[in-house]
Scaffold this motif. Structure first.
Motif, short mmCIF file in Angstrom:
data_model
loop_
_atom_site.label_atom_id
_atom_site.label_comp_id
_atom_site.label_asym_id
_atom_site.label_seq_id
_atom_site.Cartn_x
_atom_site.Cartn_y
_atom_site.Cartn_z
N VAL B 60 0.84 -1.20 0.00
CA VAL B 60 0.00 0.00 0.00
C VAL B 60 0.87 1.25 0.00
O VAL B 60 0.66 2.19 -0.77
N THR B 63 2.59 1.78 -3.42
CA THR B 63 1.67 2.31 -4.43
C THR B 63 1.37 3.78 -4.17
O THR B 63 1.29 4.59 -5.08
N ARG B 64 1.21 4.09 -2.87
CA ARG B 64 0.85 5.47 -2.56
C ARG B 64 2.00 6.43 -2.79
O ARG B 64 1.78 7.61 -3.08
N PRO B 102 -5.14 1.85 -2.65
CA PRO B 102 -4.39 2.10 -1.40
C PRO B 102 -4.85 3.36 -0.67
O PRO B 102 -4.79 3.44 0.55
N ARG B 106 -6.02 3.11 3.25
CA ARG B 106 -5.45 3.83 4.40
C ARG B 106 -6.50 4.67 5.11
O ARG B 106 -6.51 4.76 6.34
#
Lengths: 360, 221
Positions: B60, B63-64, B102, B106
């Motif tokens: 995550v 990707t972020r 992602p 979050r």
């Protein structure tokens, strides 16, 4: 006796048995290893209101969480209605939890649900259908006196009302045992009394066993029939509430009792107290009386038999576990003659006395 | 402005809404369970799986932290595999969805972690299964926060969707770049920006209103 020393052979009457229970938390992250409970044995009688009192960090929260398996003991056994909680698998444990109600210090109500929805939650969890839930919830709201609030949200209620909802929710699955985790600690004294009255009523009317933990002696005094005092993970004293209050043996018990209203001496007297008498001093004595003695005209008789001045310094008459109890602090001449007469009077009348010190 | 241009602006607006809606929906559907997993799979939590939690967290984060424009280019082969093309509105949905997952995860994790642990304990004490706790307690209690999270996601997606215009993605961003920037038509650029502002305002107001309705905690007595 509900809080008995022999817990290895649980009586048929026991709702909960702690049998040599220990709970050890291994060191992790920022906290070191810690023993919360150290070989605790305790029996909670069916139908009793048993209190476990201790200071914060004494292990009482851990102890109560062992009963419904929210915590697992690292040693010993916890029996609920004869069933070893530690031996249950997840499904059986969930079934047990549905038969044990629990209320919390901060109520733990869902803010997104109405009063009705909160009380209905444990029933939804147990898979009950909507109509049956409706039929079960209404009388519960009546019981706790909040039937008119069924469509309100917790944020719209007072602390005492929230705890009443907590109690109704805990009773929804018709448990035989109610666990109370500092349920009145966030409430003001007046609200505390009304919640305790409700617990007492539920205990009497529904025959529900109540196991409560608290750090307030007032709570123990007001509702419990039996009490255990816990300190540093060990049970240091236990017995009928009345006995423990009137004859506290352990220092922790005495310390907890000293906070009670009426048992405190005025500060000025405490500062003036001397351990040994000088000529012309007066003795400061605490008299404890209960049962029939509480009804006699003790003071006038005492003045007559001592034949001297008697000062009353502090006093309280109260009820503990439903029995009358009085405590009186008096001062009289510390000379041998006066003291001798006073002591004879106390012995004749079966009073428990404790010389606290001497004042000029 | 010519009727032809107005028509283009209209259809570009629809394209943008379409991209945001599809990417937002698919991204949220995948991101939501990932967020729930992240919030409940730590040590001693409902579904303890600390190692997997750590790995998913890393993915995550990776990707972020990839800039969106680089993500768009980097996954072109994947986009082509899925949609058969790498330009246009349909193709743009793929990177938008990938970026949404992602982001939503979050936000959902944060929303769920906000919930008082006492409620989870109370539900456990009632004999609730972990799944019952997720649906009856966590998601129910987090509903206002989740609504705001999805609103924030939609607003971010509107911004991202304008960015895919730079690589032939279609929609308002594409229009702004091709007409407003490359053909020096500041009036087109102005209209595009105004439409985007209006879109963001609408989404935000709707989301705020919905979240307020769901929020029973901050009610006046």
């Amino acid at each position: 006796m509900s809080v008995s020393a022999q817990s290895a052979t649980p009586s048929a009457d026991a709702a909960v048995v702690f049998d040599g229970v220990s709970k050890h938390f291994p060191a992790s992250g920022n906290s070191g290893a810690f023993t919360a409970l150290d070989n605790v044995s305790l029996t909670v009688d069916r139908g009793s209101i048993t209190g476990i009192i201790g200071r914060s960090g004494a292990g009482k929260s851990t102890l109560i969480r062992l009963v419904n398996g929210l915590e697992k003991p690292t040693g010993g056994k916890v029996l609920v209605n004869g069933v070893d909680v530690g031996a249950l698998d997840e499904a059986a444990l969930r079934a047990l939890r549905r038969s044990v109600g629990m209320i919390f210090q901060h109520f733990n109500l869902l803010s997104s649900r109405t009063v009705f929805g909160n009380v209905a939650l444990p029933l939804e969890i147990s898979g009950m259908d909507k109509r049956a839930i409706e039929q079960r919830v209404r009388p519960l709201l009546d019981l706790v006196g909040l039937a008119d609030k069924h469509g309100r949200y917790p944020a719209e209620l007072s602390g005492g009302q929230k705890q009443r909802i907590g109690i109704a929710r805990a009773l929804a699955t018709e448990p035989k045992l109610l666990l109370s985790d500092e349920a009145t600690s966030a409430l003001d004294p007046e609200t505390t009394q009304s919640i305790l009255e409700l617990l007492k009523r539920i205990n009497a009317e529904l025959g529900l066993t109540v196991l409560l933990i608290t750090h307030e002696m007032e709570v123990v005094k007001a509702v419990t029939s039996d009490v255990a005092v816990i300190d540093h993970g060990r049970i240091v004293e236990r017995g009928h509430t009345f006995d423990v209050f009137t004859h506290p043996k352990h220092a922790t018990t005495r310390a907890l009792l000293s906070g009670l209203a009426g048992s405190k001496l005025p500060d000025a007297v405490v500062r003036a107290l001397k351990p040994q008498p000088a000529a012309g001093d007066r003795a400061v004595v605490r008299l404890t009386f209960f049962g029939a003695a509480a009804e006699k005209p003790l003071i006038s008789q005492l003045i007559k038999s001592v034949g001297a001045e008697v000062n009353i310094i502090a006093g309280t008459i109260d009820e503990i576990g439903g029995a009358p109890y009085g405590s009186l602090v008096v001062a009289y001449g510390a000379d041998a003659e006066t003291s001798g007469r006073a002591e004879r009077f106390f012995t004749e009348n079966g009073l428990v006395t404790e010389v606290l010190g001497y004042v000029a | 402005m010519s009727p032809d241009l107005l028509l283009r602006i209209g259809s570009a607006t629809i394209d943008t809404i379409y991209m945001v809606a599809v990417a937002g929906l698919i991204g949220s559907l995948i991101g939501l369970p990932i967020g729930i997993f992240l919030a409940t799979s730590g040590k001693g939590e409902l579904f303890p799986a600390p190692t997997l939690n750590h790995i998913v967290g890393l993915i995550v984060n990776a990707t972020r932290s990839t800039p969106f424009i680089i993500l768009v280019v980097a996954i072109i082969p994947f986009t082509r595999l899925l949609t058969g093309t790498s330009i246009g509105t349909k193709a743009a949905i793929v990177p938008l969805t990938i970026a949404t997952i992602p982001f939503v995860a979050r936000l959902v994790e944060a929303a769920i972690r906000e919930i008082d642990k006492g409620l989870i304990e109370a539900a456990r004490a009632m004999g609730a299964t972990p799944m019952q706790i997720v649906f009856k307690v966590l998601l129910a209690e987090a509903r206002p926060a989740l609504t705001l999270a999805l609103t924030m996601t939609a607003v971010s997606l509107i911004g991202y969707s304008a960015m895919v215009g730079a690589v032939g993605g279609g929609g308002l961003g594409d229009l702004g770049i091709r007409y407003g920037y490359q053909r020096f038509m500041p009036d087109v650029m102005l209209v595009v920006v105004i439409v985007l502002i209006v879109l963001v305002q609408l989404v935000q107001s709707a989301g705020d209103g919905l979240a307020r309705r769901f929020d029973k905690k901050n009610r006046k007595t």
